[in-house]
Design a protein around this motif. Structure first.
Motif, mmCIF file in Angstrom:
data_model
loop_
_atom_site.group_PDB
_atom_site.id
_atom_site.type_symbol
_atom_site.label_atom_id
_atom_site.label_comp_id
_atom_site.label_asym_id
_atom_site.label_seq_id
_atom_site.Cartn_x
_atom_site.Cartn_y
_atom_site.Cartn_z
ATOM 1 N N GLY A 134 2.582 -6.072 1.283
ATOM 2 C CA GLY A 134 3.608 -5.845 0.260
ATOM 3 C C GLY A 134 4.935 -6.487 0.619
ATOM 4 O O GLY A 134 5.577 -7.126 -0.224
ATOM 5 N N ARG A 135 5.342 -6.349 1.867
ATOM 6 C CA ARG A 135 6.603 -6.964 2.314
ATOM 7 C C ARG A 135 6.533 -8.485 2.220
ATOM 8 O O ARG A 135 7.469 -9.139 1.760
ATOM 9 N N GLU A 144 1.299 -2.161 3.561
ATOM 10 C CA GLU A 144 2.755 -2.287 3.560
ATOM 11 C C GLU A 144 3.194 -3.664 4.058
ATOM 12 O O GLU A 144 4.133 -4.255 3.525
ATOM 13 N N LYS A 157 7.996 -13.574 -0.883
ATOM 14 C CA LYS A 157 7.582 -14.749 -1.665
ATOM 15 C C LYS A 157 7.972 -14.616 -3.141
ATOM 16 O O LYS A 157 7.610 -15.445 -3.956
ATOM 17 N N GLY A 158 8.683 -13.541 -3.486
ATOM 18 C CA GLY A 158 9.149 -13.374 -4.860
ATOM 19 C C GLY A 158 8.237 -12.588 -5.776
ATOM 20 O O GLY A 158 8.453 -12.563 -6.988
ATOM 21 N N CYS A 159 7.226 -11.955 -5.222
ATOM 22 C CA CYS A 159 6.311 -11.151 -6.037
ATOM 23 C C CYS A 159 6.758 -9.694 -6.039
ATOM 24 O O CYS A 159 7.289 -9.201 -5.049
ATOM 25 N N ARG A 160 6.520 -9.032 -7.149
ATOM 26 C CA ARG A 160 6.787 -7.600 -7.219
ATOM 27 C C ARG A 160 5.660 -6.894 -6.458
ATOM 28 O O ARG A 160 4.487 -7.146 -6.694
ATOM 29 N N ALA A 161 6.007 -6.029 -5.540
ATOM 30 C CA ALA A 161 4.994 -5.341 -4.744
ATOM 31 C C ALA A 161 5.184 -3.832 -4.842
ATOM 32 O O ALA A 161 6.288 -3.323 -4.675
ATOM 33 N N ALA A 215 4.622 -10.245 0.248
ATOM 34 C CA ALA A 215 4.603 -10.618 -1.171
ATOM 35 C C ALA A 215 6.020 -10.616 -1.738
ATOM 36 O O ALA A 215 6.403 -11.532 -2.466
ATOM 37 N N GLU A 216 6.802 -9.600 -1.401
ATOM 38 C CA GLU A 216 8.179 -9.541 -1.887
ATOM 39 C C GLU A 216 9.020 -10.696 -1.347
ATOM 40 O O GLU A 216 9.857 -11.240 -2.063
#
Length: 68
Positions: free
Chosen positions: A8-9, A5, A14-18, A11-12
């Motif tokens: 994932g946070r 998690e 940084k603009g990535c879909r997680a 990554a999001e």
């Protein structure tokens, strides 16, 4: 799960879909169609494979695994 998690946070941010889910909830047949994936798995007991990963791991170990 906490580590997944957290990744994932970040990554999001940084603009990535997680999407964070258990490996047994991921349809491994989608692998050839994915861009970048990060899998985080923890071992249990004495380094045993977690139950939630066994089906996925067996899929990856197929001799006839193809790009579908």
């Amino acid at each position: 799960m906490d580590a997944a998690e957290r990744v994932g946070r970040k990554a999001e941010l940084k603009g990535c879909r997680a999407v964070v889910l258990s490996m047994d909830d991921y349809n491994a047949s989608f692998l050839p169609h994915e861009g970048t994936l990060i899998f985080i798995a923890s071992t249990t007991g004495q380094g045993d494979t977690p139950e939630s990963m066994k089906v996925f791991w067996r899929f990856l170990l197929q001799r006839n695994l193809s790009r579908q």
